[in-house]
Design a protein around this motif. Structure first.
Motif, PDB file in Angstrom:
ATOM      1  N   PHE A 114      41.345  32.063  25.217  1.00 32.48           N
ATOM      2  CA  PHE A 114      40.712  33.025  26.107  1.00 32.48           C
ATOM      3  C   PHE A 114      41.742  34.106  26.401  1.00 32.48           C
ATOM      4  O   PHE A 114      42.946  33.862  26.329  1.00 32.48           O
ATOM      5  N   VAL A 115      41.279  35.295  26.752  1.00 34.88           N
ATOM      6  CA  VAL A 115      42.175  36.359  27.172  1.00 34.88           C
ATOM      7  C   VAL A 115      41.904  36.641  28.654  1.00 34.88           C
ATOM      8  O   VAL A 115      40.751  36.733  29.085  1.00 34.88           O
ATOM      9  N   VAL A 116      42.978  36.722  29.435  1.00 37.71           N
ATOM     10  CA  VAL A 116      42.884  37.029  30.855  1.00 37.71           C
ATOM     11  C   VAL A 116      43.477  38.416  31.050  1.00 37.71           C
ATOM     12  O   VAL A 116      44.657  38.640  30.791  1.00 37.71           O
ATOM     13  N   GLN A 126      50.241  41.114  38.639  1.00 39.43           N
ATOM     14  CA  GLN A 126      49.127  40.160  38.678  1.00 39.43           C
ATOM     15  C   GLN A 126      49.127  39.284  37.432  1.00 39.43           C
ATOM     16  O   GLN A 126      48.894  38.081  37.516  1.00 39.43           O
ATOM     17  N   LYS A 127      49.392  39.907  36.288  1.00 42.38           N
ATOM     18  CA  LYS A 127      49.427  39.147  35.032  1.00 42.38           C
ATOM     19  C   LYS A 127      50.505  38.069  35.088  1.00 42.38           C
ATOM     20  O   LYS A 127      50.265  36.916  34.742  1.00 42.38           O
ATOM     21  N   GLU A 128      51.713  38.443  35.546  1.00 41.79           N
ATOM     22  CA  GLU A 128      52.813  37.482  35.633  1.00 41.79           C
ATOM     23  C   GLU A 128      52.474  36.343  36.598  1.00 41.79           C
ATOM     24  O   GLU A 128      52.732  35.183  36.310  1.00 41.79           O
ATOM     25  N   ALA A 129      51.882  36.696  37.732  1.00 46.48           N
ATOM     26  CA  ALA A 129      51.536  35.677  38.719  1.00 46.48           C
ATOM     27  C   ALA A 129      50.474  34.719  38.177  1.00 46.48           C
ATOM     28  O   ALA A 129      50.601  33.496  38.310  1.00 46.48           O
ATOM     29  N   SER A 176      39.623  37.688  17.136  1.00 44.10           N
ATOM     30  CA  SER A 176      40.725  38.106  16.272  1.00 44.10           C
ATOM     31  C   SER A 176      40.615  39.585  15.933  1.00 44.10           C
ATOM     32  O   SER A 176      39.534  40.095  15.666  1.00 44.10           O
ATOM     33  N   GLY A 177      41.744  40.264  15.975  1.00 42.46           N
ATOM     34  CA  GLY A 177      41.775  41.689  15.645  1.00 42.46           C
ATOM     35  C   GLY A 177      41.535  42.616  16.812  1.00 42.46           C
ATOM     36  O   GLY A 177      41.738  43.822  16.699  1.00 42.46           O
ATOM     37  N   ARG A 178      41.103  42.103  17.934  1.00 44.61           N
ATOM     38  CA  ARG A 178      40.833  42.942  19.100  1.00 44.61           C
ATOM     39  C   ARG A 178      42.141  43.249  19.830  1.00 44.61           C
ATOM     40  O   ARG A 178      43.011  42.395  19.950  1.00 44.61           O
ATOM     41  N   THR A 179      42.272  44.464  20.306  1.00 47.97           N
ATOM     42  CA  THR A 179      43.447  44.849  21.085  1.00 47.97           C
ATOM     43  C   THR A 179      43.016  45.113  22.524  1.00 47.97           C
ATOM     44  O   THR A 179      41.869  45.477  22.781  1.00 47.97           O
ATOM     45  N   TYR A 180      43.952  44.957  23.430  1.00 44.80           N
ATOM     46  CA  TYR A 180      43.669  45.088  24.861  1.00 44.80           C
ATOM     47  C   TYR A 180      44.622  46.110  25.469  1.00 44.80           C
ATOM     48  O   TYR A 180      45.810  46.117  25.160  1.00 44.80           O
ATOM     49  N   THR A 181      44.089  46.967  26.342  1.00 46.44           N
ATOM     50  CA  THR A 181      44.912  48.003  26.949  1.00 46.44           C
ATOM     51  C   THR A 181      45.473  47.560  28.303  1.00 46.44           C
ATOM     52  O   THR A 181      46.564  47.968  28.666  1.00 46.44           O
ATOM     53  N   LYS A 182      44.743  46.750  29.031  1.00 42.37           N
ATOM     54  CA  LYS A 182      45.210  46.280  30.330  1.00 42.37           C
ATOM     55  C   LYS A 182      46.246  45.167  30.140  1.00 42.37           C
ATOM     56  O   LYS A 182      46.276  44.525  29.091  1.00 42.37           O
ATOM     57  N   PRO A 183      47.070  44.908  31.165  1.00 42.93           N
ATOM     58  CA  PRO A 183      47.992  43.769  31.080  1.00 42.93           C
ATOM     59  C   PRO A 183      47.182  42.482  30.886  1.00 42.93           C
ATOM     60  O   PRO A 183      46.168  42.270  31.550  1.00 42.93           O
ATOM     61  N   HIS A 184      47.636  41.634  29.971  1.00 44.43           N
ATOM     62  CA  HIS A 184      46.854  40.450  29.627  1.00 44.43           C
ATOM     63  C   HIS A 184      47.747  39.325  29.122  1.00 44.43           C
ATOM     64  O   HIS A 184      48.905  39.550  28.765  1.00 44.43           O
ATOM     65  N   PHE A 185      47.187  38.121  29.107  1.00 50.62           N
ATOM     66  CA  PHE A 185      47.809  36.972  28.467  1.00 50.62           C
ATOM     67  C   PHE A 185      46.692  36.087  27.952  1.00 50.62           C
ATOM     68  O   PHE A 185      45.512  36.340  28.197  1.00 50.62           O
TER      69      PHE A 185
END
Length: 139
Positions: free
Chosen positions: A41-43, A50-53, A11-20
């Protein structure tokens, strides 16, 4: 071969790469989500494509009940991160096939149509409610 990274979300972590996010507790374990929740989990991937696929691949695995056999626990079922990683890696080979891209485009159109119908249904229910309240009934 695509590359992705899967980690436990904090919780509270942010991600710069595309993720879901993928839910990891409950009977909906394996459900891909765009917004985080405490048990997920975060992918992360390199590109948005790639994220959408991978998002839709995870949705397909959920709909085909592939995650169910990996559920552990008696009260609150959960899935291990290695099981999710293994399922995504084993089925990643289908992402490069030509028919996957056409099916993915068709699936996106169906999702847009589903959203449109949901909005129409919501507006219809609201109209019905307003019409029913418009009657001047005695109390």
């Amino acid at each position: 071969m695509q590359t992705f990274e899967i980690k436990t979300h904090r919780s509270g972590r942010t991600y710069t790469k595309p993720h879901f996010f993928i839910l990891n507790k409950g009977l909906n374990s394996g459900k891909p989500m765009t917004d985080p929740c405490p048990n997920c989990f975060v992918v992360s991937t390199e590109t948005t494509e790639q994220k959408e696929a991978l998002f839709h691949l995870s949705m397909m695995l959920l709909e085909s009940k592939c995650y169910r056999i990996y559920l552990k626990g008696s009260v609150i079922p959960f899935i291990y991160i290695d099981d999710v990683r293994k399922l995504l890696k084993n089925n990643e080979k289908y992402l490069n096939k030509g028919d996957f891209k056409t099916k993915l485009d068709t699936l996106k159109k169906v999702e847009a149509l589903e959203l449109l119908f949901q909005n129409k249904l919501k507006a219809t229910k609201e109209l019905k409610s307003v019409l029913l309240r418009s009657f001047k009934l005695e109390r």
